[in-house]
Design a protein around this motif. Sequence first.
Motif, PDB file in Angstrom:
ATOM      1  N   GLU A   1      -0.855  -4.963  -0.038  1.00 13.57           N
ATOM      2  CA  GLU A   1      -2.104  -4.482  -1.442  1.00 13.57           C
ATOM      3  C   GLU A   1      -2.060  -6.254  -2.284  1.00 13.57           C
ATOM      4  OE1 GLU A   1      -3.709  -1.773  -4.304  1.00 13.57           O
ATOM      5  OE2 GLU A   1      -1.650  -1.488  -3.599  1.00 13.57           O
ATOM      6  N   ASP A   2      -0.982  -6.308  -2.897  1.00 11.50           N
ATOM      7  CA  ASP A   2      -1.515  -8.086  -3.513  1.00 11.50           C
ATOM      8  C   ASP A   2       0.122  -8.781  -3.240  1.00 11.50           C
ATOM      9  OD1 ASP A   2      -2.508  -9.912  -6.089  1.00 11.50           O
ATOM     10  OD2 ASP A   2      -0.172  -8.994  -6.405  1.00 11.50           O
TER      11      ASP A   2
ATOM     12  N   ASN B   1       6.222   1.487  -4.805  1.00 11.24           N
ATOM     13  CA  ASN B   1       5.294   0.593  -3.851  1.00 11.24           C
ATOM     14  C   ASN B   1       5.297  -0.827  -3.707  1.00 11.24           C
ATOM     15  OD1 ASN B   1       3.964   2.978  -2.562  1.00 11.24           O
ATOM     16  ND2 ASN B   1       2.731   2.748  -4.693  1.00 11.24           N
TER      17      ASN B   1
ATOM     18  N   PHE C   1       0.942  -1.569   0.001  1.00 11.61           N
ATOM     19  CA  PHE C   1      -0.262   0.163  -0.035  1.00 11.61           C
ATOM     20  C   PHE C   1       0.918   1.094  -0.207  1.00 11.61           C
ATOM     21  CE2 PHE C   1      -3.036  -3.078   1.558  1.00 11.61           C
ATOM     22  CZ  PHE C   1      -3.765  -2.587   0.429  1.00 11.61           C
TER      23      PHE C   1
END
Length: 259
Positions: free
Chosen positions: A112-113, A73, A36
């Motif tokens: 986030e992933d 990120n 994030f």
Amino acid sequence: MRTLLAALLAIFTMTTHADSTVTTPTVLELRQYKIFADKRDEMIAVFDGKLIEGQEAVGMRLLGQFRDLDDPNRFTWMREFPNMDARGKALTDFYTGPVWKAHRGEANPLLEDNDNVLLLKPATAELALSVPAASERTKSGDQPTAANIIVVTIYYLWKDPSEGFTRFFAEKLKPELTAAGVPVLGGYVTEATPNNFPALPVRQHEKVFVWFTRMQDAAGYDPLRRKLDGSAIGRELEDYQERAAQVLRLAPTPRSLLR
């Protein structure tokens, strides 16, 4: 006697087929995590400070952790296992064990992933990465040793690398890179054994060849890429590729072994 002769013939066949991918017991995960916004430093603090030794205690080897210089990120890291069976056991032991249970509440909210993962093996025995022992890793909180930039190039191929590309890389591209002052630290291809820890997905059905080098600065690889693009070897390289290569320019974190 027939069994012995068959075994000897199999060994002879493997050693004379120069383009075969050598079967080695090493399995490598190349993991690119999307973090994030503005949370990457927090992720590195948690990872370097709290998650390395716990993974190594159950049979993994943490080779490197990195900031992606082209994506603020993105946190990229690599871990290695002796073989696929050892991978399944080590991952089960870690993700059901006390270290992950104690710190997952800190790490998971920053992710986030985490599905962008390649499961790899050395293209040949000679192309396996050589990384310092874990005992040489900087202790948490200590001043890190000087670091270079690690450049990872991922070629996406039309065919399996064993169908010509591994030989092309070893016999043509690697010597060209070496002559240009670019050391080839390792070369890897997809590990085709089914993922034996489904809780962590991997991009397993892609035909890739991944190689690693070390540069003194982030722009060091750019002139070489331009030179290769205009050369006969560059044109031959392009013929193997399904789409453009992905190039990762990575800055090692303080506790990365590969630096």
